[in-house]
Scaffold this active site. Structure first.
Site, PDB file in Angstrom:
ATOM      1  N   GLU A 137      -2.582 -15.792  -2.647  1.00 54.30           N
ATOM      2  CA  GLU A 137      -2.056 -14.600  -3.549  1.00 54.30           C
ATOM      3  C   GLU A 137      -1.655 -15.443  -4.921  1.00 54.30           C
ATOM      4  O   GLU A 137      -1.084 -16.339  -4.831  1.00 54.30           O
ATOM      5  CB  GLU A 137      -1.075 -13.720  -3.041  1.00 54.30           C
ATOM      6  CG  GLU A 137      -0.512 -12.762  -3.700  1.00 54.30           C
ATOM      7  CD  GLU A 137      -1.208 -11.544  -4.421  1.00 54.30           C
ATOM      8  OE1 GLU A 137      -1.377 -11.674  -5.511  1.00 54.30           O
ATOM      9  OE2 GLU A 137      -1.872 -11.016  -3.467  1.00 54.30           O
ATOM     10  N   GLN A 174       0.853  -1.266  -0.312  1.00 55.24           N
ATOM     11  CA  GLN A 174       0.132   0.094   0.114  1.00 55.24           C
ATOM     12  C   GLN A 174       0.679   1.293  -0.025  1.00 55.24           C
ATOM     13  O   GLN A 174       1.905   1.404   0.869  1.00 55.24           O
ATOM     14  CB  GLN A 174      -1.006   0.144   1.134  1.00 55.24           C
ATOM     15  CG  GLN A 174      -1.931  -1.073   1.372  1.00 55.24           C
ATOM     16  CD  GLN A 174      -3.215  -0.808   0.325  1.00 55.24           C
ATOM     17  OE1 GLN A 174      -3.438   0.232  -0.209  1.00 55.24           O
ATOM     18  NE2 GLN A 174      -4.180  -1.681   0.682  1.00 55.24           N
ATOM     19  N   ASP A 219      -9.476  -8.240  -0.038  1.00 54.30           N
ATOM     20  CA  ASP A 219      -8.966  -7.077  -0.454  1.00 54.30           C
ATOM     21  C   ASP A 219      -8.556  -7.154  -1.847  1.00 54.30           C
ATOM     22  O   ASP A 219      -7.389  -7.007  -2.419  1.00 54.30           O
ATOM     23  CB  ASP A 219      -7.445  -6.532   0.227  1.00 54.30           C
ATOM     24  CG  ASP A 219      -7.374  -5.349   0.181  1.00 54.30           C
ATOM     25  OD1 ASP A 219      -7.739  -4.593  -0.551  1.00 54.30           O
ATOM     26  OD2 ASP A 219      -6.071  -4.626   0.572  1.00 54.30           O
ATOM     27  N   CYS A 235     -11.323  -0.804  -2.542  1.00 53.10           N
ATOM     28  CA  CYS A 235     -10.648   0.326  -3.484  1.00 53.10           C
ATOM     29  C   CYS A 235     -11.526   0.877  -4.322  1.00 53.10           C
ATOM     30  O   CYS A 235     -11.173   1.670  -5.189  1.00 53.10           O
ATOM     31  CB  CYS A 235      -9.127   0.211  -3.726  1.00 53.10           C
ATOM     32  SG  CYS A 235      -9.082  -1.216  -5.224  1.00 53.10           S
ATOM     33  N   TYR A 242      -6.307 -12.380  -1.301  1.00 57.00           N
ATOM     34  CA  TYR A 242      -5.428 -11.533  -1.969  1.00 57.00           C
ATOM     35  C   TYR A 242      -4.393 -10.723  -0.901  1.00 57.00           C
ATOM     36  O   TYR A 242      -4.260  -9.518  -0.701  1.00 57.00           O
ATOM     37  CB  TYR A 242      -6.387 -10.108  -2.534  1.00 57.00           C
ATOM     38  CG  TYR A 242      -7.422 -10.635  -3.314  1.00 57.00           C
ATOM     39  CD1 TYR A 242      -7.289 -10.918  -4.853  1.00 57.00           C
ATOM     40  CD2 TYR A 242      -8.818 -10.883  -2.719  1.00 57.00           C
ATOM     41  CE1 TYR A 242      -8.454 -11.353  -5.653  1.00 57.00           C
ATOM     42  CE2 TYR A 242      -9.850 -11.415  -3.764  1.00 57.00           C
ATOM     43  CZ  TYR A 242      -9.591 -11.590  -5.170  1.00 57.00           C
ATOM     44  OH  TYR A 242     -10.770 -11.995  -5.821  1.00 57.00           O
TER      45      TYR A 242
END
Length: 461
Positions: free
Chosen positions: A343, A293, A391, A418, A322
């Site tokens: 992931e 991030q 996420d 997001c 994720y």
């Protein structure tokens, strides 16, 4: 046979000037005005303002324009920095007082939950903001092009590949801006050629700088068109001499004619292919390809909300889909019985496994897989999961993933988003599948922009 229906005429003309009142702000931070019911979207305009604007584009259903003269400014207007930040789209809300930016983002989440998801009564809390909403980005990906015979760094003008020279990006850590200029000047000294995308020639395509918010460590990545970079050793020596905080220098080779920034091959020129940073009390090794991030200060707040919503007692099995390099996974593992991090990027999982070892966290297992496929497979094997944390990227969750969640039936789900539009779409499907959407917490990860992160808690009905 001709239709009797008269085609409705567009009430504005391109390049003509009109006096308008701004009534709203679009989801992209553009002022909204109407001329005879026809919507116009205007850059650098705020609700309540009266202004003269010039129409730059008039489509069938809507138009775009630019401010020519301000007649009555908004009380929430702040002195903009430079027009260049509107031109390149890096700070589309720079003219709006920061407290109002936070309200705008909260309202956007409410609006989309209602419009797309049909949720009217879910608590959407006040956006968690920053005390100093500038200089927060810990990563820069800066294109390199030739302007007036000189290798130049900057950013593209919106919707073009025309480079605007910039040295101060305002929202990036100042140490990153300084490092970009130093590397640019070293490349100029050795007459390195900037990439020419029209002819697919030249040496350096991008300069990437990543910085540890807590550690101050810097990683420099030179993205080159080919393996050969003249004066490579001298360049590395000078970077190290002029930027002592550098712990890693990587050459990434991207020989494709593409807009994708990074290529698949890389060579470490100095140090290792990672720098370190600290987050949520853990130390992380971050490689040049890893997702991390970009706003470390706000990430701590975001993850703290997510862990709080997970409401772990130490007895739960948790899936972190994720999971990236494991930043949130490790925070969850401290309060859970067992955590699975999933992931699709192999290098991220390698980093995650190292990060778990470095932080002496043993109740976590990382797997390289598509999160949806993995969850479907685990649903079939009968794995009992208490909490699922997601996420996902901007496109949101796949239908397969949502179906797998509905199959496994975890007690709680924490959705970190997001993109409030795909969030609302996914929440609707999860609610139809038997989950209650309890509450939503917006977090401002990207001040001066219209982007919003939101954490949502769902519980099994």
């Amino acid at each position: 046979m001709m239709s009797n229906k008269k085609r409705k005429e567009i009430p504005v003309k391109e390049n003509y000037t009109y006096e308008v009142e701004i009534t709203d702000l679009s989801h992209q931070g553009l002022g909204v005005a109407h001329v005879d019911g026809y919507p116009l979207f205007i850059e650098n305009a705020l609700p309540g303002e009266r202004l003269k604007m010039q129409v730059t584009h008039a489509g069938k259903r809507m138009g775009h324009g630019k401010t020519i003269e301000m007649i009555q400014p908004s009380p929430y207007r702040v002195d903009e920095l430079e027009d260049v930040h509107f031109q390149n789209g890096t700070m589309p809300l720079q003219h709006l007082e920061y407290g109002q930016q936070l309200i705008f983002k909260q309202q956007q989440v409410k609006k989309l939950l209602s419009k797309v998801g049909g949720f009217e009564n879910i608590p959407v809390y006040e956006t968690i903001g920053m005390e100093h909403p500038y200089g927060y980005r810990n990563k820069a990906q800066i294109p390199v092009r030739e302007i007036n015979g000189k290798l130049t760094t900057g950013f593209y003008k919106k919707r073009t590949h025309d480079l605007i020279p910039i040295e101060d990006f305002v929202i990036q850590a100042p140490e990153i801006d300084q490092a970009v200029v130093i590397v640019r000047d070293i490349l100029r000294k050795y007459n390195i050629e900037a990439y020419d995308e029209d002819h697919h020639e030249g040496d350096v395509r991008h300069i990437i700088v990543r910085r540890g918010h807590v550690t101050g460590e810097l990683m420099i990545v030179l993205v080159t068109r080919s393996f050969v970079l003249p004066h490579l050793q001298e360049i590395v020596t000078e970077i190290r001499a002029q930027i002592p905080e550098v712990v890693s220098i990587v050459q990434n080779i991207n020989s494709e004619k593409t807009n994708v920034i990074l290529g698949k091959q890389a060579m470490v020129l100095f140090g290792q292919d990672y720098y370190t940073d600290e987050l949520m009390g853990h130390t992380f090794k971050i490689s040049h390809q890893s997702f991390y991030q970009v706003n470390s200060e706000q990430t701590e707040k975001l993850y703290s909300v997510a862990v709080d919503y997970a409401d772990l007692s130490g007895e739960e099995v948790v899936v972190d889909a994720y999971s990236g390099i494991g930043t949130m996974t490790l925070a969850l593992a401290e309060q859970a019985k067992q955590v699975y991090g999933v992931e699709i990027v192999p290098q991220a999982i390698e980093n995650a496994q190292t990060n778990a070892q470095d932080n002496a966290i043993e109740n976590v297992e990382f797997e390289v897989a598509d999160a949806g496929d993995w969850l479907v497979e685990k649903a079939n094997t009968g794995l009992e999961v208490d909490v699922v944390v997601v996420d996902p990227p901007r496109k949101g969750l796949t239908t397969e993933f949502i179906n797998a969640v509905l199959e496994i039936q975890p007690e709680r789900m924490v959705y970190v988003s997001c993109n409030p539009s795909t969030l609302a779409r996914d929440l609707k499907l999860l609610a139809e599948g038997g989950y209650n959407v309890e509450q939503a917490q917006p977090v401002d990860m990207f001040p001066q922009t219209y982007h919003i992160e939101t954490v949502v808690l769902l519980t099994r009905a």
